[in-house]
Design a protein around this motif. Sequence first.
Motif, PDB file in Angstrom:
ATOM      1  N   ASP A  57      -9.594   1.391  -1.332  1.00  0.00           N
ATOM      2  CA  ASP A  57      -8.348   0.751  -0.899  1.00  0.00           C
ATOM      3  C   ASP A  57      -8.006  -0.423  -1.808  1.00  0.00           C
ATOM      4  O   ASP A  57      -6.847  -0.644  -2.138  1.00  0.00           O
ATOM      5  CB  ASP A  57      -8.464   0.279   0.553  1.00  0.00           C
ATOM      6  CG  ASP A  57      -8.567   1.435   1.546  1.00  0.00           C
ATOM      7  OD1 ASP A  57      -9.036   1.183   2.653  1.00  0.00           O
ATOM      8  OD2 ASP A  57      -8.173   2.562   1.195  1.00  0.00           O
ATOM      9  N   GLU A  60      -6.603   0.845  -5.065  1.00  0.00           N
ATOM     10  CA  GLU A  60      -5.227   1.305  -4.856  1.00  0.00           C
ATOM     11  C   GLU A  60      -4.278   0.127  -4.722  1.00  0.00           C
ATOM     12  O   GLU A  60      -3.168   0.149  -5.266  1.00  0.00           O
ATOM     13  CB  GLU A  60      -5.149   2.195  -3.613  1.00  0.00           C
ATOM     14  CG  GLU A  60      -5.837   3.533  -3.783  1.00  0.00           C
ATOM     15  CD  GLU A  60      -5.895   4.330  -2.492  1.00  0.00           C
ATOM     16  OE1 GLU A  60      -5.310   3.875  -1.482  1.00  0.00           O
ATOM     17  OE2 GLU A  60      -6.524   5.395  -2.498  1.00  0.00           O
ATOM     18  N   ASP A  61      -4.713  -0.900  -4.034  1.00  0.00           N
ATOM     19  CA  ASP A  61      -3.897  -2.107  -3.897  1.00  0.00           C
ATOM     20  C   ASP A  61      -3.664  -2.755  -5.256  1.00  0.00           C
ATOM     21  O   ASP A  61      -2.554  -3.220  -5.551  1.00  0.00           O
ATOM     22  CB  ASP A  61      -4.561  -3.112  -2.952  1.00  0.00           C
ATOM     23  CG  ASP A  61      -4.542  -2.654  -1.498  1.00  0.00           C
ATOM     24  OD1 ASP A  61      -3.738  -1.761  -1.176  1.00  0.00           O
ATOM     25  OD2 ASP A  61      -5.331  -3.202  -0.707  1.00  0.00           O
ATOM     26  N   ALA A  63      -3.626  -1.236  -8.153  1.00  0.00           N
ATOM     27  CA  ALA A  63      -2.692  -0.396  -8.903  1.00  0.00           C
ATOM     28  C   ALA A  63      -1.259  -0.663  -8.449  1.00  0.00           C
ATOM     29  O   ALA A  63      -0.337  -0.766  -9.271  1.00  0.00           O
ATOM     30  CB  ALA A  63      -3.046   1.069  -8.727  1.00  0.00           C
ATOM     31  N   ASP A  64      -1.054  -0.802  -7.147  1.00  0.00           N
ATOM     32  CA  ASP A  64       0.278  -1.119  -6.619  1.00  0.00           C
ATOM     33  C   ASP A  64       0.759  -2.477  -7.126  1.00  0.00           C
ATOM     34  O   ASP A  64       1.931  -2.633  -7.495  1.00  0.00           O
ATOM     35  CB  ASP A  64       0.264  -1.116  -5.084  1.00  0.00           C
ATOM     36  CG  ASP A  64       0.114   0.279  -4.494  1.00  0.00           C
ATOM     37  OD1 ASP A  64       0.355   1.265  -5.239  1.00  0.00           O
ATOM     38  OD2 ASP A  64      -0.252   0.376  -3.307  1.00  0.00           O
ATOM     39  N   LEU A  65      -0.144  -3.445  -7.144  1.00  0.00           N
ATOM     40  CA  LEU A  65       0.231  -4.771  -7.645  1.00  0.00           C
ATOM     41  C   LEU A  65       0.614  -4.722  -9.123  1.00  0.00           C
ATOM     42  O   LEU A  65       1.571  -5.375  -9.540  1.00  0.00           O
ATOM     43  CB  LEU A  65      -0.919  -5.754  -7.440  1.00  0.00           C
ATOM     44  CG  LEU A  65      -1.083  -6.300  -6.033  1.00  0.00           C
ATOM     45  CD1 LEU A  65      -2.350  -7.149  -5.948  1.00  0.00           C
ATOM     46  CD2 LEU A  65       0.110  -7.124  -5.623  1.00  0.00           C
ATOM     47  N   ARG A  66      -0.114  -3.949  -9.904  1.00  0.00           N
ATOM     48  CA  ARG A  66       0.219  -3.822 -11.327  1.00  0.00           C
ATOM     49  C   ARG A  66       1.615  -3.227 -11.512  1.00  0.00           C
ATOM     50  O   ARG A  66       2.395  -3.687 -12.344  1.00  0.00           O
ATOM     51  CB  ARG A  66      -0.821  -2.957 -12.033  1.00  0.00           C
ATOM     52  CG  ARG A  66      -2.113  -3.679 -12.282  1.00  0.00           C
ATOM     53  CD  ARG A  66      -3.077  -2.862 -13.120  1.00  0.00           C
ATOM     54  NE  ARG A  66      -4.334  -3.554 -13.256  1.00  0.00           N
ATOM     55  CZ  ARG A  66      -5.496  -3.108 -12.805  1.00  0.00           C
ATOM     56  NH1 ARG A  66      -5.567  -1.941 -12.199  1.00  0.00           N
ATOM     57  NH2 ARG A  66      -6.591  -3.813 -12.974  1.00  0.00           N
ATOM     58  N   GLU A  67       1.911  -2.197 -10.726  1.00  0.00           N
ATOM     59  CA  GLU A  67       3.247  -1.586 -10.804  1.00  0.00           C
ATOM     60  C   GLU A  67       4.332  -2.592 -10.446  1.00  0.00           C
ATOM     61  O   GLU A  67       5.366  -2.679 -11.121  1.00  0.00           O
ATOM     62  CB  GLU A  67       3.329  -0.378  -9.873  1.00  0.00           C
ATOM     63  CG  GLU A  67       2.540   0.818 -10.336  1.00  0.00           C
ATOM     64  CD  GLU A  67       2.600   1.957  -9.334  1.00  0.00           C
ATOM     65  OE1 GLU A  67       3.558   2.001  -8.515  1.00  0.00           O
ATOM     66  OE2 GLU A  67       1.699   2.801  -9.358  1.00  0.00           O
ATOM     67  N   GLN A  68       4.097  -3.362  -9.395  1.00  0.00           N
ATOM     68  CA  GLN A  68       5.078  -4.361  -8.983  1.00  0.00           C
ATOM     69  C   GLN A  68       5.242  -5.441 -10.047  1.00  0.00           C
ATOM     70  O   GLN A  68       6.358  -5.914 -10.300  1.00  0.00           O
ATOM     71  CB  GLN A  68       4.663  -4.982  -7.646  1.00  0.00           C
ATOM     72  CG  GLN A  68       4.757  -4.012  -6.486  1.00  0.00           C
ATOM     73  CD  GLN A  68       4.217  -4.598  -5.196  1.00  0.00           C
ATOM     74  OE1 GLN A  68       3.787  -5.747  -5.143  1.00  0.00           O
ATOM     75  NE2 GLN A  68       4.242  -3.797  -4.139  1.00  0.00           N
ATOM     76  N   GLU A  71       7.417  -4.029 -12.834  1.00  0.00           N
ATOM     77  CA  GLU A  71       8.828  -4.020 -12.425  1.00  0.00           C
ATOM     78  C   GLU A  71       9.407  -5.433 -12.471  1.00  0.00           C
ATOM     79  O   GLU A  71      10.529  -5.641 -12.932  1.00  0.00           O
ATOM     80  CB  GLU A  71       8.963  -3.442 -11.019  1.00  0.00           C
ATOM     81  CG  GLU A  71       8.686  -1.959 -10.941  1.00  0.00           C
ATOM     82  CD  GLU A  71       8.729  -1.435  -9.506  1.00  0.00           C
ATOM     83  OE1 GLU A  71       9.313  -2.120  -8.632  1.00  0.00           O
ATOM     84  OE2 GLU A  71       8.167  -0.366  -9.270  1.00  0.00           O
TER      85      GLU A  71
END
Length: 93
Positions: A57, A60-61, A63-68, A71
């Motif tokens: 988890d 995954e968190d 990876a989500d932070l990197r994407e954000q 952006e």
Amino acid sequence: MTTSKTSRKRTGLFDYVGNIVDDTKEFVDDVLDRGREVDDDNRRTARRVLRPDEEKDTSEDLADLREQLEELSKTVRKLSSADSTHSQPSKSR
């Protein structure tokens, strides 16, 4: 000194020492019980912290932070380029 749960009916020196031994035994038992409780709490906490499924988890968190962040960086670059085009003096004067 803690008082024993049983009533004290002994008298004399040996009985007094016996009471001290009984109280000491009761105290040591209480300390050991509390130590076991603390040890169990520490083990439970360590298991919760070190669970393998939580590590997934976390990745995954991340990876989500990197994407954000990517952006957000794109948006900042876009805004800064738009700001720089508006702040340049016009040559038509």
